[in-house]
Design an enzyme around this catalytic site. Structure first.
Site, PDB file in Angstrom:
ATOM      1  CG  HIS A 121     -76.781  30.402 -96.449  1.00 30.38           C
ATOM      2  ND1 HIS A 121     -75.617  29.957 -95.868  1.00 30.38           N
ATOM      3  CD2 HIS A 121     -77.303  29.333 -97.110  1.00 30.38           C
ATOM      4  CE1 HIS A 121     -75.447  28.669 -96.132  1.00 30.38           C
ATOM      5  NE2 HIS A 121     -76.460  28.262 -96.904  1.00 30.38           N
TER       6      HIS A 121
ATOM      7  CG  HIS B   8     -73.410  29.920 -99.856  1.00 27.98           C
ATOM      8  ND1 HIS B   8     -74.756  29.934 -99.570  1.00 27.98           N
ATOM      9  CD2 HIS B   8     -73.158  28.705-100.408  1.00 27.98           C
ATOM     10  CE1 HIS B   8     -75.291  28.782 -99.951  1.00 27.98           C
ATOM     11  NE2 HIS B   8     -74.346  28.017-100.450  1.00 27.98           N
TER      12      HIS B   8
END
Ligand code: PAF
Length: 290
Positions: free
Chosen positions: A43, A46
């Site tokens: 997501h 990250h």
């Protein structure tokens, strides 16, 4: 460059030998490796880790995706943990990851896991008190990734603040030759900390989950009043949301030892919303302005 590696392209290695050979070849030509270890279901949080890693000069942006069985308890969400590999590959390409390690469970733990890393006393507090064995699992897989890839840098999110603190201790105490970089918590616009587990929340639970970051913000706002005031303010916000079942709300020092009476501290929360366990934390400056 080496025959195994074309700069600018995504190379995916599942095998340990391939991964080690490429990492070794890159080091031999003077490239540094910046590693973002993940469990996938990538997501925006990250993406921010990857962007931080990408900015480190002279590095090959490297990520790993491995849902590590060792860090899940018997009644936790290992089986239902999301594994959207095709989407994750898209994120890696978008973020210009050049090397991706996706080992199998059999490759990582061919003989089970007889020898593990003991996280020490902090591993049994906070998250560790609610998830026995969790940090032994995390530190074991992180130590293995460090040994396989031998990165120069490894980037982790501050959302898992206790994990980040323990990984710094791992590197210090077991002499791993890697620089650990922490990245501030990524949040949705309403404050909810980004997490792969947010995908489990239905609409009502998603609304309730925002209470965690709201409580932390309320605590941080009154930090000049000292520890008790911070905790009371945060708890008052949490108490108003019946869908939130609190596991802990604690104020600690930046190293997760006891909180100082003034200066920088960390306010940490963990709660269950339905069957989803969420954590969050925020920096607090106690006695600010006095
Ligand atoms: O933070 C995570 O995603 C995991 O705990 C980590 C560090 C990749 C180890 O499995």
């Amino acid at each position: 460059m080496t025959p195994r590696f074309t700069p600018g392209q995504l190379h995916v290695h599942s095998g340990l030998d391939d991964m080690m050979a490429t990492a070794r070849a890159l080091r031999a030509v003077g490239r540094k490796i910046a590693l973002v270890p993940t469990m996938g279901a990538l997501h925006d949080g990250h993406r921010q880790l990857m962007r931080t890693a990408r900015r480190l000069p002279g590095t090959v942006l490297t990520a790993s995706i491995f849902v590590n069985p060792l860090q899940f308890g018997p009644n936790e969400d290992f089986d239902r943990y999301p594994r959207p590999l095709e989407e994750d590959l898209g994120v890696c390409r978008d973020e210009r990851v050049e090397l991706l390690f996706t080992p199998s469970r059999e490759d990582m733990y061919p003989t089970g896991s007889e020898v593990t890393v003991d996280p020490g006393p902090l591993g049994r507090e906070l998250e560790g008190a609610f998830r026995p064995g969790h940090f032994a699992g995390v530190l074991t897989v992180v130590a293995k990734l460090f040994n396989i890839i031998r990165p120069d840098y490894a980037v982790f999110g501050e959302k898992d603040y206790q994990q980040l603190t323990l990984i710094k201790k791992l590197v210090r105490d077991l002499n791993h030759d890697v620089k650990i970089i922490g990245v501030p918590v990524a949040r949705d616009t309403d404050g909810l900390a980004r997490s792969s587990r947010n995908a489990y929340l239905d609409d009502d639970q998603r609304t309730a989950a925002v209470t965690l970051s709201a409580a932390l913000a309320a605590g941080a706002r009154v930090s000049a009043g000292g520890a008790e005031v911070v905790l009371e303010s945060a708890r008052a916000v949490l108490d108003k949301e019946p869908l939130v079942e609190l596991d802990y709300l604690e104020l600690r020092g930046t190293d997760l030892g006891p909180a100082p009476s003034r200066g920088e501290a960390r306010l940490l929360v963990a709660a269950r919303v339905g069957s989803t366990r969420l954590i969050d934390n925020i920096q607090v400056i106690l006695d600010e302005g006095e």
